[in-house]
Design an enzyme around this catalytic site. Structure first.
Site, PDB file in Angstrom:
ATOM      1  N   HIS A   6       0.831  -1.201   0.000  1.00 24.99           N
ATOM      2  CA  HIS A   6       0.000   0.000   0.000  1.00 24.99           C
ATOM      3  C   HIS A   6       0.865   1.250   0.000  1.00 24.99           C
ATOM      4  O   HIS A   6       2.065   1.192   0.249  1.00 24.99           O
ATOM      5  CB  HIS A   6      -0.965   0.011   1.197  1.00 24.99           C
ATOM      6  CG  HIS A   6      -0.311   0.221   2.525  1.00 24.99           C
ATOM      7  ND1 HIS A   6      -0.014  -0.813   3.379  1.00 24.99           N
ATOM      8  CD2 HIS A   6       0.109   1.341   3.156  1.00 24.99           C
ATOM      9  CE1 HIS A   6       0.551  -0.336   4.470  1.00 24.99           C
ATOM     10  NE2 HIS A   6       0.650   0.968   4.359  1.00 24.99           N
ATOM     11  N   GLU A  53      -3.817   3.580   1.792  1.00 29.61           N
ATOM     12  CA  GLU A  53      -4.118   3.754   3.219  1.00 29.61           C
ATOM     13  C   GLU A  53      -4.319   5.233   3.498  1.00 29.61           C
ATOM     14  O   GLU A  53      -3.428   6.047   3.247  1.00 29.61           O
ATOM     15  CB  GLU A  53      -2.960   3.231   4.070  1.00 29.61           C
ATOM     16  CG  GLU A  53      -3.136   3.481   5.555  1.00 29.61           C
ATOM     17  CD  GLU A  53      -1.885   3.109   6.339  1.00 29.61           C
ATOM     18  OE1 GLU A  53      -1.347   4.003   7.024  1.00 29.61           O
ATOM     19  OE2 GLU A  53      -1.448   1.950   6.249  1.00 29.61           O
ATOM     20  N   HIS A  72       3.640  11.872  -6.572  1.00 32.56           N
ATOM     21  CA  HIS A  72       2.251  11.607  -6.921  1.00 32.56           C
ATOM     22  C   HIS A  72       1.987  10.108  -6.914  1.00 32.56           C
ATOM     23  O   HIS A  72       2.904   9.310  -6.979  1.00 32.56           O
ATOM     24  CB  HIS A  72       1.899  12.186  -8.300  1.00 32.56           C
ATOM     25  CG  HIS A  72       2.701  11.601  -9.422  1.00 32.56           C
ATOM     26  ND1 HIS A  72       3.882  12.157  -9.856  1.00 32.56           N
ATOM     27  CD2 HIS A  72       2.513  10.511 -10.201  1.00 32.56           C
ATOM     28  CE1 HIS A  72       4.373  11.442 -10.853  1.00 32.56           C
ATOM     29  NE2 HIS A  72       3.550  10.427 -11.086  1.00 32.56           N
ATOM     30  N   GLU A 122      -1.713  10.940 -10.971  1.00 33.33           N
ATOM     31  CA  GLU A 122      -1.515  10.907 -12.413  1.00 33.33           C
ATOM     32  C   GLU A 122      -2.405   9.806 -12.993  1.00 33.33           C
ATOM     33  O   GLU A 122      -2.369   8.666 -12.535  1.00 33.33           O
ATOM     34  CB  GLU A 122      -0.050  10.616 -12.732  1.00 33.33           C
ATOM     35  CG  GLU A 122       0.274  10.618 -14.203  1.00 33.33           C
ATOM     36  CD  GLU A 122       1.740  10.335 -14.476  1.00 33.33           C
ATOM     37  OE1 GLU A 122       2.169  10.571 -15.612  1.00 33.33           O
ATOM     38  OE2 GLU A 122       2.454   9.861 -13.562  1.00 33.33           O
TER      39      GLU A 122
END
Length: 131
Positions: A6, A53, A72, A122
């Site tokens: 994550h 998360e 990003h 993105e």
């Protein structure tokens, strides 16, 4: 071999952030863990197992300073133009469509969208190295 599990971002308003990621990317809550001072909310799609998360620090009302180290998140979509049009219709803050090239060699076609806490995501057209 290690598998990515994550990525974590800190958000101010859980409901607002969960709604954005659900509407924008189809992420749903897969787990929520409540602690005395903070809450962890895990969002995912069934497709790949990777999770986002969200950390919500209780009592925090001021936006986070994203600093100059955050880059990003990135997602791949089948139809970039359709997603761009949908994001605009939803009223999400999107940037322009970019045809990114290295000289004359196409690298990617993408746009950026900003989440409620100012994080950039993105959105990339599927193809080439972006599968």
């Amino acid at each position: 071999m290690a598998k990515l599990a994550h990525s974590m971002i800190r958000v101010i308003d859980e409901d607002r952030s969960v709604d954005f990621y659900r509407r924008a990317f189809g992420l749903e809550i897969v787990n929520r863990i409540e602690f005395a001072d903070f809450t962890l909310v895990y969002l995912a799609q069934e497709l790949d197992g990777f999770e986002l998360e969200l950390t919500i620090n209780k009592g925090r009302t001021e936006p986070y300073n994203l600093g100059d180290g955050y880059g990003h998140l990135a997602v791949v979509v089948d139809n970039l133009q359709a997603e761009y049009d949908r994001f605009n219709a939803e009223g999400f803050p999107v940037g322009k469509l970019v045809d990114f090239k290295n000289g004359n060699v196409p690298v990617a076609r993408f746009f950026f969208v900003t989440d409620p806490d100012g994080y950039k995501i993105e959105v990339i057209q599927k193809g080439g190295r972006f599968q």
